[in-house]
Design an enzyme around this catalytic site. Sequence first.
Site, short mmCIF file in Angstrom:
data_model
loop_
_atom_site.label_atom_id
_atom_site.label_comp_id
_atom_site.label_asym_id
_atom_site.label_seq_id
_atom_site.Cartn_x
_atom_site.Cartn_y
_atom_site.Cartn_z
CE LYS A 167 -3.51 2.82 0.87
NZ LYS A 167 -4.39 3.31 -0.20
CE LYS A 236 -1.56 8.29 7.29
NZ LYS A 236 -2.07 6.95 6.88
#
Length: 299
Positions: A167, A236
């Site tokens: 991911k 992030k």
Amino acid sequence: MRIGFAGLGNMGGRIAACIVRAGHDVLGYDLRPEHVTAAGARPAGSVGEVAGHSDLVLLSLPDSRVVEAVVLGDDGVLAHARPGQIVVDLSTAAPDSTTRLHRLLAERGAAYLDAGISGGAAAAEKAALTLMVGGDAAVLDRARPALELFSAHIFHCGPSGAGHTAKLLNNFLNAIALSATAEVMVAGKKAGLDLETLLAVLNAGSGVNFATLHRFPKIIHGDYLKGGLTNTLMLKDVQLYVELVARLGVASPNSSGPLASFGLARALGYADEISNTVVDAIGDLSGGVRLHTGEEPAA
């Protein structure tokens, strides 16, 4: 299989709604109870209630800090974990945190799958997400019928942490494509190019990418496809990628671009806006440029 869900925000709410539309009951908890009812789930009073009454617990949370709080809290998932239970973390989280939670749940006989998702809000609404899963393949087989209620593609990537690793790699490429295309589109606007034609050129040429195909055809008409990843969350994710490749000993000369772009967007007031607004942040520093008509910069 009784399904529970913690974190029914932008993505979690859409995923839960897919499960409900497929005819399944979902017991849900979110800090904002209206998110639970909007998704059609049954409200739970706590994470512990969700974990205690569910065979499969789905998590969709902002980052590893929140995931750890939900799993390890006094009335969290771990406190109610039991043999045979499956916990699937759909968040974008740090792989080292993921493997730690996997070990702790395994000690209670519960299984933990890390399942990064891709496709954005549009794919979530259509039950067409792509899942990249880490953990035991046999556990994935048990969870697959539920995961297929909101996914079009499910890939087993390897042991615990592999899904969240995949991911982060995917999201880094997504961040580069979005931020670089945003810069190009602002430049095209300032150069006086027709943006529809520019996108047609890019999509027929070597510059084609997900942003040129699926994002900017909407953005140039003022539709920012709200409901997806914010600039803060995109930043992030890129930071997590940088930490990952540093541990792997991989040079990352390309990370400075998206770090600067999404950091800029956050600094200029777009922190909680969808990451597609990075084009406006770049436009702000380029003379107040907006791609779409109706919000042109002042003369």
